[in-house]
Write a protein that holds these residues in place. Structure first.
Motif, PDB file in Angstrom:
ATOM      1  N   LYS A  49      65.440  76.665  60.468  1.00 50.22           N
ATOM      2  CA  LYS A  49      64.333  75.856  60.980  1.00 50.22           C
ATOM      3  C   LYS A  49      64.427  75.706  62.500  1.00 50.22           C
ATOM      4  N   ASN A  50      65.653  75.501  62.975  1.00 46.35           N
ATOM      5  CA  ASN A  50      65.812  75.384  64.438  1.00 46.35           C
ATOM      6  C   ASN A  50      65.338  76.649  65.138  1.00 46.35           C
ATOM      7  N   TYR A  51      65.711  77.780  64.568  1.00 49.02           N
ATOM      8  CA  TYR A  51      65.309  79.041  65.201  1.00 49.02           C
ATOM      9  C   TYR A  51      63.792  79.244  65.136  1.00 49.02           C
ATOM     10  N   THR A  52      63.238  79.065  63.932  1.00 51.88           N
ATOM     11  CA  THR A  52      61.809  79.334  63.792  1.00 51.88           C
ATOM     12  C   THR A  52      60.991  78.377  64.655  1.00 51.88           C
ATOM     13  N   GLN A  53      61.403  77.125  64.700  1.00 49.41           N
ATOM     14  CA  GLN A  53      60.647  76.158  65.502  1.00 49.41           C
ATOM     15  C   GLN A  53      60.761  76.451  66.994  1.00 49.41           C
ATOM     16  N   SER A  54      61.898  77.047  67.376  1.00 54.82           N
ATOM     17  CA  SER A  54      62.059  77.308  68.808  1.00 54.82           C
ATOM     18  C   SER A  54      61.106  78.414  69.277  1.00 54.82           C
ATOM     19  N   LEU A  55      60.440  79.088  68.324  1.00 56.29           N
ATOM     20  CA  LEU A  55      59.395  80.039  68.734  1.00 56.29           C
ATOM     21  C   LEU A  55      58.309  79.333  69.538  1.00 56.29           C
ATOM     22  N   TRP A  56      58.173  78.028  69.308  1.00 60.78           N
ATOM     23  CA  TRP A  56      57.139  77.287  70.036  1.00 60.78           C
ATOM     24  C   TRP A  56      57.461  77.162  71.515  1.00 60.78           C
ATOM     25  N   LEU A  57      58.709  77.491  71.893  1.00 60.05           N
ATOM     26  CA  LEU A  57      59.018  77.522  73.329  1.00 60.05           C
ATOM     27  C   LEU A  57      58.099  78.514  74.037  1.00 60.05           C
ATOM     28  N   LEU A  58      57.728  79.571  73.310  1.00 64.97           N
ATOM     29  CA  LEU A  58      56.802  80.547  73.886  1.00 64.97           C
ATOM     30  C   LEU A  58      55.512  79.874  74.324  1.00 64.97           C
ATOM     31  N   PHE A  59      55.086  78.910  73.502  1.00 65.27           N
ATOM     32  CA  PHE A  59      53.856  78.175  73.815  1.00 65.27           C
ATOM     33  C   PHE A  59      53.969  77.500  75.178  1.00 65.27           C
ATOM     34  N   PHE A  60      55.175  76.999  75.489  1.00 64.02           N
ATOM     35  CA  PHE A  60      55.359  76.289  76.754  1.00 64.02           C
ATOM     36  C   PHE A  60      55.594  77.250  77.924  1.00 64.02           C
ATOM     37  N   LEU A  61      56.250  78.388  77.647  1.00 62.82           N
ATOM     38  CA  LEU A  61      56.748  79.210  78.748  1.00 62.82           C
ATOM     39  C   LEU A  61      55.876  80.423  79.077  1.00 62.82           C
TER      40      LEU A  61
END
Lengths: 481, 316
Positions: A49-61
């Motif tokens: 879950k930590n990994y999959t959710q961190s895909l949202w970093l793309l949204f910010f970056l």
């Protein structure tokens, strides 16, 4: 015998309390009356879950990514263009977006039919943002029991301080979310510049405020209530699973009858019957506060956190893992488990996905750098000139998708013998990135016209680069010969 | 009785009928009540802000504290349009029609914005997009998108026509020519249009007509070459375009009774002066000239003879 007794009892009850009332009585509804403070436990699914959710970093970056001096990915609404690295997609190619949406929808369906609400559990922004918000809550206010105590405690300086810190961080995240959403649509650096000088246009402020409030309220305050009562996709996904779908499930055959552990002798423990020791860890870690042992239900977003919790307990009591595990209903009920390819629904989804994908690939490889549309004048269809020739008027609409203005020549194939193209004696200028229109006349000797409608194909070609060209087939109208 | 339904701890109204039916007294959720109150407040504010209450006694109405009127909103919208058009209008105001035509940006602007102007002032006679209109006597007003111009197709000619108006003139010949002569010359004129002047001149079938044409007053206006004179608006008889009915009968009638000759049977061809009418501004007349020119028949100011007129070479 007992069945008949029940029946009699039912008949007795008929008209007083019907079945639906009994169900209602037993139904535990989470309407957000009390905040759910879920425990955070490490484990395999937590890590996933930590990994999959961190895909949202793309949204910010990703919006800060530059490409050839421009933002690499930009949905430029003001100029009606979509930039994707070297690619520029104009509204005319928007049909690909509908294919993309179809593809995404079908991917969601397919994944759901195979492995239930994977989107909800691991990827959804509501799940992710709520997870981060509760993580912050955990860091600021302490573990769940401390939070419950704090909530119940009267207002004090300490309570105010903790709450203020938490809400402040939440608001910062909410603000960043709003900004990050906006900069997918306008140049990121321009946006920051305008924002810091308080010079955003009205629509910019509205979007920012909406996303700020939306994030803060949905992820901070409403949390699991969104999944249960607001989100349409949660409901849709719930009905797309069937008995072949694998989902986090409680193995009731192995677990029941559940019961607390009893000390048999020093250091030795014995369960009452089934493997479930009724420790409620699965409920305590659940972000939506459901009891997975009641079976598949609306509130379960299939995040797998209860699997981690149960496995850690099973390890402690020396039982095999997997009392709660990813399993299909068929498997749990001991029915024969079908293979994936025997699941026609999934295959249909896959087929549609492939079609949509093929369409997008075709579209992207056939974008072309220029499009032409020719609209023949309808009133009048044709004009008789003084020498008896027939003239048609055409409105040319050229879309130049390249990065620079181009001069084009106009030629025609078909049409009438000895026709003359008027209005394109010199190469015509087409502006890049937007449509250019010009009027072209075609004049043909009246005696050469054989039909009322003669097909004619126009071709425009760049003077500089003959490969940049476009054709359009239309008609030349004349009188009845 | 009501206790029986108290399964969820929700009290009932206490009213019980049919032995065991009762109503829960569920209060609507707070957000809902807030929404309801907010909606009600919105209605009140809306009612006060905008014009709302008519006064039957005075015929007036409560104007609202916001001062909103539909006219004001329309004016605001209009000024938005004017702002976009303003920069073009300011430029073309002091330019000649020819200069507007030569300016790519302005002529494109006129092409797009002239439609309404043309539709309001010209289309009634000249038809949509200048396609011409017809009545029972044939063409009512000239087609504007061909290349045949009674008074010239250069931009300044067109501008002059719109500004000053035109009145066709052709005398009636029923008294000066015999009926047979009129029939002969009509046949000759028709042959010139159908076959070209050269062929018609050589055609013995219409030789009688040719003789009448050359010896009567026809050439005074239409010229020795029958191509007409744009300065006076006499039509070119050798091309394929007919201002009036182009059949032999139609031509006979035009010759016999003339155009605007005062005879009740005469053809009528009058275009009003749009400058005198005062309805159009100078800028609007200029825009219309460019708009009409761009229909496809406009003739460049270049000295070369327009291609269409050269199509049937005039060799005497």
């Amino acid at each position: 015998m007992s069945e008949r007794v029940n029946k009699e009892a039912d008949q007795k009850e008929a008209g007083t309390v019907t079945g639906i009332y009994r169900e209602f009585e037993a139904w535990q509804v989470n309407t957000g009356g009390s905040t759910i403070h879920a425990k955070r436990m490490p484990g395999f699914f937590r890590t996933v879950k930590n990994y999959t959710q961190s895909l949202w970093l793309l949204f910010f970056l990703v919006p800060y990514l530059r490409w050839n001096g421009k933002q690499a990915i930009l949905f430029d609404i003001a100029n009606r263009q979509f930039h994707f690295f070297n690619l520029t997609i104009l509204p005319q190619d928007i049909w690909m977006l509908s294919l993309l949406l179809l593809l995404l929808a079908m991917a969601l369906f397919a994944v759901t039919s195979v492995a239930s609400r994977v989107w909800c559990g691991y990827f959804c922004f509501q799940t992710s943002w709520t997870d981060w918000y509760t993580w912050i809550e955990d860091k600021v206010e302490g573990p769940p029991h401390a939070r419950r105590k704090l909530d119940a405690a009267p207002w004090s300086l300490e309570k105010i301080g903790k709450k203020a810190v938490k809400h402040f961080i939440w608001m910062v995240i909410a603000l960043l979310t709003g900004i990050s959403f906006s900069i997918w649509f306008v140049d990121a650096f321009d946006y920051w510049n305008m924002l810091l000088h308080f010079r955003l246009p009205l629509v910019g402020w509205v979007v920012l405020t909406a996303f700020f409030l939306g994030t803060y309220i949905l992820a901070g305050l409403l949390r699991e209530q969104v999944c249960m009562w607001l989100c349409p996709y949660a409901r849709i996904q719930g009905v797309m699973t069937d008995s072949q779908t694998i989902l986090p499930a409680y193995d009731f055959v192995r677990g029941e009858p559940r019961g607390k552990l009893h000390r048999k002798a020093a250091g030795e423990w014995a369960a009452q019957g089934g493997d479930c020791i009724d420790c409620y860890q699965c409920v305590q870690v659940c972000p939506t506060g459901v009891d997975i042992r009641d079976g598949q239900q609306l509130g379960c977003i299939t995040c797998g956190l209860c699997l981690d919790a149960c496995d850690s307990i099973m390890d402690k009591v020396g039982k095999p893992r997997g009392l709660i595990r990813y399993a299909s209903l068929d498997e749990l009920e001991g029915k024969p488990v079908k293979k994936m390819y025997q699941h026609p629904r999934t295959l249909v989804y896959l087929g549609i996905i492939l079609l949509a994908f093929g369409g997008i690939v075709y579209g992207l490889t056939h974008l072309g750098s220029m499009t032409l549309k020719v609209i023949p004048e309808r009133q009048p269809l044709f004009v008789r000139m003084s020498d008896g020739s027939i003239q048609n008027k055409y409105e040319f609409k050229v879309l130049n998708k390249t990065g620079k203005d181009l001069f084009v020549t106009v030629t025609a194939e078909g049409g009438v013998k000895d026709q003359v193209i008027i209005g394109a004696e010199k190469p015509l200028l087409t502006h890049h990135g937007r449509g250019t229109s010009f009027t072209i006349f075609v004049k043909a000797p009246g005696e050469n016209i054989r039909r009322e409608v003669t097909p004619i194909e126009f071709r425009i070609q760049s003077v500089e680069d003959p490969l940049i060209a476009a054709e359009y087939e239309t008609r030349f109208n004349g009188p009845k010969p | 009785m009501s206790e029986k339904h108290d399964v969820s701890g929700v009290p009932t109204t206490g009213h019980v009928w049919d032995d065991d039916l009762a109503d829960f007294t569920n209060q609507p959720p707070r957000w809902w009540m807030l929404g309801l109150t907010a909606s009600a407040l919105f209605c009140v504010v809306y009612f006060l802000y905008y014009p709302s209450i008519p006064f039957a006694a005075t015929g007036g109405f409560f104007k609202g504290i916001g001062g909103w009127t539909a006219i004001k909103e329309m004016e605001a919208d209009k000024s938005e349009v004017d702002a976009v058009r303003g920069k073009f209008e300011a430029r073309l105001k002091d330019m000649t029609p020819a200069a507007i035509l030569a300016d790519n940006e302005l002529s494109e602007y006129v092409k797009r914005s002239g439609k309404v102007l043309f539709g309001d002032n010209c289309a009634a006679c000249h038809g949509q997009n200048g396609a011409g209109t017809r009545d029972k006597e044939g063409l009512f007003a000239p087609i504007l998108n061909d290349d045949d111009w009674l008074y010239g197709g250069k931009i300044d000619n067109i501008h002059e026509t719109i500004a000053g108006g035109r009145q066709g003139m052709m005398g009636a010949h029923k008294d000066t020519l015999k009926e047979a002569q009129i029939a002969d010359v009509a046949k000759y004129v028709k042959a010139m249009s159908d076959e070209g002047k050269d062929k018609a001149d050589a055609d013995p079938a219409v030789a009688a007509g040719k003789k009448v044409f050359m010896e009567s007053d026809c050439t005074a206006c239409h010229g020795q070459d029958a191509k007409g004179m744009q300065a006076m608006g006499s039509t070119n008889l050798t091309d394929k375009i007919w201002r009036f009915d182009g059949s032999v009968e139609g031509i006979k009638r035009t010759i016999a009774y003339g155009v605007n000759s005062g005879d009740p049977q005469a053809r009528v061809a009058v275009m009003p002066s749009f400058k005198k009418a005062g309805k159009l501004s100078d800028a609007e007349i200029k825009k219309l000239a460019v708009y009409v020119y761009k229909f496809g028949g406009g003739q460049a100011d270049a000295p070369a003879a327009p291609a269409a007129e050269a199509a049937t070479p005039a060799a005497k």
